[in-house]
Motif scaffolding. Structure first.
Motif, PDB file in Angstrom:
ATOM      1  N   UNK A  20       0.914  -1.223  -0.043  1.00 11.33           N
ATOM      2  CA  UNK A  20      -0.204  -0.320  -0.030  1.00 11.33           C
ATOM      3  C   UNK A  20       1.012   1.491   0.186  1.00 11.33           C
ATOM      4  N   UNK A  21       1.520   1.117   0.932  1.00 10.06           N
ATOM      5  CA  UNK A  21       2.950   2.429   0.398  1.00 10.06           C
ATOM      6  C   UNK A  21       3.630   2.794  -0.685  1.00 10.06           C
ATOM      7  N   UNK A  22       3.739   1.659  -1.184  1.00 10.54           N
ATOM      8  CA  UNK A  22       4.359   1.612  -2.491  1.00 10.54           C
ATOM      9  C   UNK A  22       3.568   2.661  -3.276  1.00 10.54           C
ATOM     10  N   UNK A  23       2.419   2.273  -3.270  1.00  9.27           N
ATOM     11  CA  UNK A  23       1.004   2.848  -4.488  1.00  9.27           C
ATOM     12  C   UNK A  23       0.308   4.209  -3.571  1.00  9.27           C
ATOM     13  N   UNK A  24       0.125   4.025  -2.142  1.00 14.72           N
ATOM     14  CA  UNK A  24      -0.090   5.541  -2.243  1.00 14.72           C
ATOM     15  C   UNK A  24       0.562   6.614  -1.514  1.00 14.72           C
ATOM     16  N   UNK A  25       1.490   5.822  -1.612  1.00 12.23           N
ATOM     17  CA  UNK A  25       3.237   8.055  -1.258  1.00 12.23           C
ATOM     18  C   UNK A  25       2.559   8.261  -0.034  1.00 12.23           C
ATOM     19  N   UNK A  26       2.708   7.636   1.339  1.00 12.91           N
ATOM     20  CA  UNK A  26       1.458   8.101   2.590  1.00 12.91           C
ATOM     21  C   UNK A  26       2.918   9.282   3.291  1.00 12.91           C
ATOM     22  N   UNK A  27       3.043   9.954   3.343  1.00 15.44           N
ATOM     23  CA  UNK A  27       3.592  10.745   4.345  1.00 15.44           C
ATOM     24  C   UNK A  27       4.243  10.527   5.634  1.00 15.44           C
ATOM     25  N   UNK A  28       3.402   9.644   5.915  1.00 14.19           N
ATOM     26  CA  UNK A  28       3.118   9.459   7.801  1.00 14.19           C
ATOM     27  C   UNK A  28       2.911   7.894   7.863  1.00 14.19           C
ATOM     28  N   UNK A  29       3.901   6.964   8.570  1.00 16.22           N
ATOM     29  CA  UNK A  29       2.789   5.551   8.431  1.00 16.22           C
ATOM     30  C   UNK A  29       3.328   4.964   9.738  1.00 16.22           C
ATOM     31  N   UNK A  30       1.844   4.738  10.700  1.00 14.48           N
ATOM     32  CA  UNK A  30       1.999   4.249  11.969  1.00 14.48           C
ATOM     33  C   UNK A  30       2.160   2.980  12.128  1.00 14.48           C
ATOM     34  N   UNK A  31       2.492   2.020  12.516  1.00 12.74           N
ATOM     35  CA  UNK A  31       2.887   0.888  12.387  1.00 12.74           C
ATOM     36  C   UNK A  31       3.440   0.249  13.481  1.00 12.74           C
ATOM     37  N   UNK A  32       2.538  -0.647  13.704  1.00 10.61           N
ATOM     38  CA  UNK A  32       2.336  -2.185  14.630  1.00 10.61           C
ATOM     39  C   UNK A  32       3.606  -2.634  14.441  1.00 10.61           C
TER      40      UNK A  32
END
Length: 134
Positions: A50-62
Motif C-alpha cells: 500500500x505504501x508503494x502505491x499510496x505514497x503516504x507522508x506518515x506510516x503508523x506501524x504496529x
C-alpha cells in the motif's frame, strides 16, 4: 485556488498498519475525521504494498504483525527511495528499552506506546513538519 498555492494545505496522507483490525480501523476513522487521507493495512507485507502505491507522508506501524513484522517492514520501507522522506512511527505495546532500541535501529522516527494518545500523534500529522520529536 491552485493546488500548489502556498496558502492551501493538503491533507496528510497516512497509512495505518496493525493486525488488530478493530484498532487499525478505529485509528483510521479517527484520522479521517481529522482530515487525513488514510489507508489501512493489516500486516507488514500489505503495508509495504500500500505504501508503494499510496505514497503516504506518515506510516503508523504496529510491530507485532503476521506475514511481515513491523521492524522488517520498516527496514524494507527505509531501503526504498520513497522511504527516505516519510515519517515512520512505531505504535506498539512493546515498550522496553530493548524494544525502543530495535525500533530506532529499524529506521523508525519515533516510538509511541499503545494505547495511543492523540496528543502524542498530532506533531506527526502536520504536512510540513518541524523536526520530529524524539
Amino acid at each position: 485556488m491552485a493546488l500548489d498555492s502556498p496558502t492551501e494545505t493538503r491533507a496528510p496522507r497516512v497509512l495505518v498498519a496493525d493486525d488488530n483490525r478493530d484498532a487499525a480501523d478505529s485509528l483510521s476513522l479517527l484520522l479521517s475525521m481529522l482530515d487525513c487521507e488514510v489507508r489501512t493495512a493489516y500486516d507488514g507485507a500489505q503495508a509495504i504494498a500500500i505504501a508503494r502505491e499510496f505514497r503516504p507522508s506518515l506510516i503508523l506501524l504496529d510491530l507485532c504483525m503476521p506475514v511481515l513484522d513491523g521492524l522488517s517492514a520498516a527496514r524494507v520501507l527505509r531501503a526504498e527511495p520513497a522511504g527516505q522522506g516519510l515519517a515512520l512511527v512505531a505504535v506498539t505495546a512493546l515498550a522496553t528499552e530493548a524494544d525502543k532500541a530495535a525500533v530506532k535501529a529499524a529506521g523508525f522516527d519515533a516510538h509511541l506506546p499503545k494505547p495511543l494518545d492523540l496528543d502524542s500523534l498530532r506533531p506527526y500529522l502536520r504536512v510540513e513538519r518541524a523536526p520530529l520529536p524524539a
